[in-house]
Write an enzyme that holds these catalytic residues in place. Structure first.
Site, PDB file in Angstrom:
ATOM      1  N   ASP A  42       0.848  -1.183  -0.058  1.00  0.00           N
ATOM      2  CA  ASP A  42      -0.075  -0.021  -0.031  1.00  0.00           C
ATOM      3  C   ASP A  42       0.848   1.226   0.065  1.00  0.00           C
ATOM      4  O   ASP A  42       1.659   1.457   0.955  1.00  0.00           O
ATOM      5  CB  ASP A  42      -0.847  -0.062   1.097  1.00  0.00           C
ATOM      6  CG  ASP A  42      -2.141   1.036   1.127  1.00  0.00           C
ATOM      7  OD1 ASP A  42      -2.098   1.732   0.199  1.00  0.00           O
ATOM      8  OD2 ASP A  42      -2.814   1.016   1.944  1.00  0.00           O
ATOM      9  N   ASP A  43       0.807   2.134  -1.211  1.00  0.00           N
ATOM     10  CA  ASP A  43       1.627   3.333  -1.160  1.00  0.00           C
ATOM     11  C   ASP A  43       2.984   3.020  -1.339  1.00  0.00           C
ATOM     12  O   ASP A  43       3.849   3.916  -0.949  1.00  0.00           O
ATOM     13  CB  ASP A  43       1.436   4.323   0.033  1.00  0.00           C
ATOM     14  CG  ASP A  43       0.056   4.883   0.153  1.00  0.00           C
ATOM     15  OD1 ASP A  43      -1.037   4.211  -0.809  1.00  0.00           O
ATOM     16  OD2 ASP A  43      -0.676   5.694   0.726  1.00  0.00           O
ATOM     17  N   CYS A  82      -6.162   4.289  -3.403  1.00  0.00           N
ATOM     18  CA  CYS A  82      -6.396   2.780  -2.645  1.00  0.00           C
ATOM     19  C   CYS A  82      -7.534   2.146  -3.102  1.00  0.00           C
ATOM     20  O   CYS A  82      -7.676   0.938  -3.895  1.00  0.00           O
ATOM     21  CB  CYS A  82      -6.372   2.760  -1.150  1.00  0.00           C
ATOM     22  SG  CYS A  82      -4.829   3.462  -0.529  1.00  0.00           S
ATOM     23  N   ARG A  86      -7.529  -1.297  -5.976  1.00  0.00           N
ATOM     24  CA  ARG A  86      -7.997  -2.704  -5.827  1.00  0.00           C
ATOM     25  C   ARG A  86      -9.147  -3.213  -6.337  1.00  0.00           C
ATOM     26  O   ARG A  86      -9.230  -4.282  -6.841  1.00  0.00           O
ATOM     27  CB  ARG A  86      -8.424  -2.571  -4.006  1.00  0.00           C
ATOM     28  CG  ARG A  86      -7.017  -2.302  -3.446  1.00  0.00           C
ATOM     29  CD  ARG A  86      -7.183  -1.718  -1.997  1.00  0.00           C
ATOM     30  NE  ARG A  86      -6.060  -1.085  -1.756  1.00  0.00           N
ATOM     31  CZ  ARG A  86      -4.989  -1.610  -0.734  1.00  0.00           C
ATOM     32  NH1 ARG A  86      -5.096  -2.856  -0.369  1.00  0.00           N
ATOM     33  NH2 ARG A  86      -3.846  -0.870  -0.649  1.00  0.00           N
ATOM     34  N   LYS A 135      -5.329  -5.490   4.121  1.00  0.00           N
ATOM     35  CA  LYS A 135      -6.290  -4.191   3.688  1.00  0.00           C
ATOM     36  C   LYS A 135      -7.345  -4.500   2.722  1.00  0.00           C
ATOM     37  O   LYS A 135      -6.879  -5.170   1.525  1.00  0.00           O
ATOM     38  CB  LYS A 135      -5.686  -3.255   3.251  1.00  0.00           C
ATOM     39  CG  LYS A 135      -6.420  -1.767   2.818  1.00  0.00           C
ATOM     40  CD  LYS A 135      -5.643  -0.571   2.733  1.00  0.00           C
ATOM     41  CE  LYS A 135      -6.081   0.452   2.122  1.00  0.00           C
ATOM     42  NZ  LYS A 135      -5.249   1.677   1.748  1.00  0.00           N
ATOM     43  N   HIS A 137     -10.718  -2.280   2.051  1.00  0.00           N
ATOM     44  CA  HIS A 137     -11.129  -1.113   1.185  1.00  0.00           C
ATOM     45  C   HIS A 137     -12.010  -1.234  -0.023  1.00  0.00           C
ATOM     46  O   HIS A 137     -11.718  -0.343  -0.684  1.00  0.00           O
ATOM     47  CB  HIS A 137      -9.680  -0.407   1.172  1.00  0.00           C
ATOM     48  CG  HIS A 137      -9.897   1.239   1.365  1.00  0.00           C
ATOM     49  ND1 HIS A 137      -8.840   2.050   1.084  1.00  0.00           N
ATOM     50  CD2 HIS A 137     -11.026   1.798   1.676  1.00  0.00           C
ATOM     51  CE1 HIS A 137      -9.454   3.341   1.662  1.00  0.00           C
ATOM     52  NE2 HIS A 137     -10.633   3.122   1.813  1.00  0.00           N
ATOM     53  N   SER A 160      -8.215   1.644   5.167  1.00  0.00           N
ATOM     54  CA  SER A 160      -6.781   2.250   5.381  1.00  0.00           C
ATOM     55  C   SER A 160      -6.549   2.128   6.924  1.00  0.00           C
ATOM     56  O   SER A 160      -7.267   2.561   7.839  1.00  0.00           O
ATOM     57  CB  SER A 160      -6.269   3.409   5.097  1.00  0.00           C
ATOM     58  OG  SER A 160      -6.587   3.498   3.377  1.00  0.00           O
ATOM     59  N   HIS A 232       1.741   2.465   3.814  1.00  0.00           N
ATOM     60  CA  HIS A 232       0.660   3.390   4.092  1.00  0.00           C
ATOM     61  C   HIS A 232       0.959   4.086   5.511  1.00  0.00           C
ATOM     62  O   HIS A 232       1.129   3.257   6.436  1.00  0.00           O
ATOM     63  CB  HIS A 232      -0.663   2.869   3.650  1.00  0.00           C
ATOM     64  CG  HIS A 232      -1.647   3.945   3.676  1.00  0.00           C
ATOM     65  ND1 HIS A 232      -1.920   4.885   4.764  1.00  0.00           N
ATOM     66  CD2 HIS A 232      -2.373   4.237   2.891  1.00  0.00           C
ATOM     67  CE1 HIS A 232      -3.132   5.592   4.690  1.00  0.00           C
ATOM     68  NE2 HIS A 232      -3.231   5.225   3.283  1.00  0.00           N
ATOM     69  N   ASP A 284      -0.435  -0.611  -4.578  1.00  0.00           N
ATOM     70  CA  ASP A 284      -1.610  -0.390  -5.347  1.00  0.00           C
ATOM     71  C   ASP A 284      -1.663   1.165  -5.859  1.00  0.00           C
ATOM     72  O   ASP A 284      -2.393   1.599  -6.480  1.00  0.00           O
ATOM     73  CB  ASP A 284      -2.771  -0.241  -4.188  1.00  0.00           C
ATOM     74  CG  ASP A 284      -2.313   0.924  -2.922  1.00  0.00           C
ATOM     75  OD1 ASP A 284      -1.164   1.208  -2.850  1.00  0.00           O
ATOM     76  OD2 ASP A 284      -3.340   1.321  -2.177  1.00  0.00           O
ATOM     77  N   ASN A 285      -0.668   2.138  -5.473  1.00  0.00           N
ATOM     78  CA  ASN A 285      -0.390   3.455  -5.985  1.00  0.00           C
ATOM     79  C   ASN A 285       0.934   3.915  -5.375  1.00  0.00           C
ATOM     80  O   ASN A 285       1.600   3.165  -4.852  1.00  0.00           O
ATOM     81  CB  ASN A 285      -1.711   4.378  -5.804  1.00  0.00           C
ATOM     82  CG  ASN A 285      -2.066   4.416  -4.244  1.00  0.00           C
ATOM     83  OD1 ASN A 285      -2.955   3.829  -3.574  1.00  0.00           O
ATOM     84  ND2 ASN A 285      -0.769   5.059  -3.260  1.00  0.00           N
ATOM     85  N   LYS A 305       1.153   9.612  -5.346  1.00  0.00           N
ATOM     86  CA  LYS A 305      -0.242   9.119  -5.087  1.00  0.00           C
ATOM     87  C   LYS A 305      -1.124  10.141  -5.295  1.00  0.00           C
ATOM     88  O   LYS A 305      -1.113  11.318  -4.939  1.00  0.00           O
ATOM     89  CB  LYS A 305      -0.199   8.756  -3.567  1.00  0.00           C
ATOM     90  CG  LYS A 305      -1.516   8.335  -2.830  1.00  0.00           C
ATOM     91  CD  LYS A 305      -1.687   7.899  -1.457  1.00  0.00           C
ATOM     92  CE  LYS A 305      -3.014   7.584  -0.976  1.00  0.00           C
ATOM     93  NZ  LYS A 305      -2.899   6.839   0.099  1.00  0.00           N
TER      94      LYS A 305
END
Ligand code: MG
Length: 488
Positions: A42-43, A82, A86, A135, A137, A160, A232, A284-285, A305
């Site tokens: 994540d991130d 996010c 996903r 996660k 989300h 998150s 994240h 994811d980003n 992001k």
């Protein structure tokens, strides 16, 4: 076993119905299709993976997967944020197509629509065991959780790790959040087992559950989706990793995530599944650079992001599967997160989802049997505005506003964010990967061709270039677009 697998793939490629997938059958040991493990950070930015250009972090286990597998350098996620990212990965669709272009806040009325088929649901019909860890989300109401979307088990957070009631000023805990949000629930195998869990407990718990899942299902085909809550913010590392990198807490945490990947892969190998499993590691980003030393880096790319520059959506992506994927390869073929579903579908011999999707089968590239499938254009949306189009080496930004970092934060506090505008701009990603020099005036025919692709995308997804800056307000639980255009 490998011969049988190749036979099934060949049958699928030839469209031969007698060799085609059979849904819902028990799978015998001798014709077992490969397991799939998706690691989804994540991130985590391009510059947070050791084997990528410009990286500042060490990731020896992920680097080993790259050396033994296929490392992609033009892999894009479906959104620089996010929830929509996903949604794109799990359904094979642009987030706009499935009406989920925005990040979902706790208690959101919006969620992944039940009519959408996830990779887990697709593989369940093929006889796979399925598990989600980490996660989610994509909706936090009971009817929207992973176990309602094809996963037999789930351990993790519904959204998150910063979506909890602590606020930016909570210096003692170095946390961010929103005082109006509820306590953050941690689910473990169907039950809420804690609220506001210690951040450093998450990756070790996820790793433990992932290894248990592998051991429990080693004799049957499985799909494991391991979506880390980190890096994240708020970032954290367990005591065993704190200070280990010698380069700060963020690098410690990356080492811990990398170690988790290593432990899960070791479990695969220890259970005799090295030749029978295909792994993807990606994110994811791009990194949330507003958080300064608590955020990652984008390597050579502009933006981060929440932006449609390369730093927001071009991600590290590594496929590993020694029994299926020839190793030691690097490819700049343009592949997207939406391609993961149809690629797995082909390799597993599963049935394609009933509704149209946007992803393309890239199994020939993965399996070393030929080039990947080409797309005329790739679309960068955020949240529901079309911001850019890429076709080959060219990327056209449509006029839009984007956020910027005016001053990076320190120690877990967010820095100052700003806004900027970009005019109609054409960049040559081969000679100008940092998107610095607008060459639109020199290539009017390229601009016109990419504008044509943009018009097509707007026709498919209903976007309008006049909606600058800000997201469209929608009623709660809008009707789902069941009738969708065929665009491929
Ligand atoms: Mg993210």
């Amino acid at each position: 076993m490998r011969w049988t697998f190749g036979f099934l793939v060949l049958g699928g490629l030839l469209g031969c119905s007698s060799l085609g997938p059979v849904a819902g059958v028990s799978l015998e040991e001798e014709n077992r299709p490969p397991n799939f493990v998706l690691f989804f950070a994540d991130d985590m930015g391009w510059g947070d993976v050791g084997c990528y250009e410009g990286s500042r972090c060490r990731t020896p286990h992920v680097d080993r997967l790259a050396a033994e597998g296929l490392r992609l350098t033009s892999f894009y996620v479906g959104s620089p944020a996010c929830s929509p990212s996903r949604a794109a990965l799990l359904t094979g669709c642009y987030p706009q197509r499935i009406s989920l272009p925005e990040v979902l806040n706790p208690g959101s009325q919006r969620a992944l629509h039940p009519a959408e088929e996830t990779i887990a649901e697709m593989l369940q019909k093929r006889g796979y065991r399925t598990g989600a860890i980490g996660k989610w989300h994509l909706g936090d109401a009971p009817e929207d959780l992973p176990t309602q979307h094809g996963f037999e088990t789930w351990t993790g957070l519904p959204y998150s790790n910063d979506m909890w009631p602590f606020h930016y000023g909570d210096h003692d805990r170095g946390l961010i959040g929103n005082p109006n949000w509820p306590d953050l629930p941690l689910y473990d195998r169907g039950q809420v087992v804690a609220y506001n869990p210690p951040q450093e407990s998450l990756t070790p718990l996820y790793t433990k559950r992932a290894i248990e899942f592998v051991e429990q299902h080693r004799r049957e085909p499985f799909f494991l989706y391991l979506a880390y809550s980190h890096p994240h913010v708020p970032i954290a590392a367990s005591p065993a990793f704190r200070g280990r990198s010698g380069d700060g807490l963020y690098a410690d945490m990356i080492l811990e995530i990398d170690d988790s990947v290593g432990q899960v892969v070791e479990a695969l190998e220890a259970n005799g599944l090295r030749e029978d499993t295909i792994v993807l590691f990606t994110s994811d980003n791009g990194p949330w650079t507003r958080f300064g030393d608590h955020a990652g880096t984008t390597g050579p790319w502009r933006g981060d992001k929440g932006t449609c520059f390369e730093g927001g959506m071009r991600m590290p992506a590594i496929f590993w599967g020694p029994g299926h994927i020839p190793g030691g390869r690097v490819s700049d073929h343009l592949m997207t997160a939406m391609d993961v579903l149809p690629t797995i579908q082909r390799v597993a011999g599963a049935l394609r989802p009933a509704l149209p999707i946007d992803g393309l089968d890239q199994s020939r590239l993965l399996l070393g049997k030929g080039p990947g499938r080409e797309r005329e254009a790739f679309y960068y949306y955020y949240p529901d505005e079309l911001h850019a189009v890429r076709s080959g080496r060219w990327k056209l930004h449509l006029p839009h506003e984007h956020r910027t970092v005016v001053e990076a934060g320190q120690g877990g506090l967010p820095g100052k964010q700003g806004r900027a505008s970009i005019e109609l701009s054409l960049f040559d990603l081969e000679s100008d990967p940092g998107e610095t020099t607008n060459v639109a005036a020199a290539h009017p025919e390229v601009v016109e061709r990419l504008l044509g692709h943009a018009r097509n995308a707007r026709a498919w997804f209903g976007d309008a270039l006049t909606r600058h800056g800000g997201t469209q307000v929608r009623p709660a639980k809008p009707p789902h677009p069941m009738i969708r255009s065929s665009d491929r």
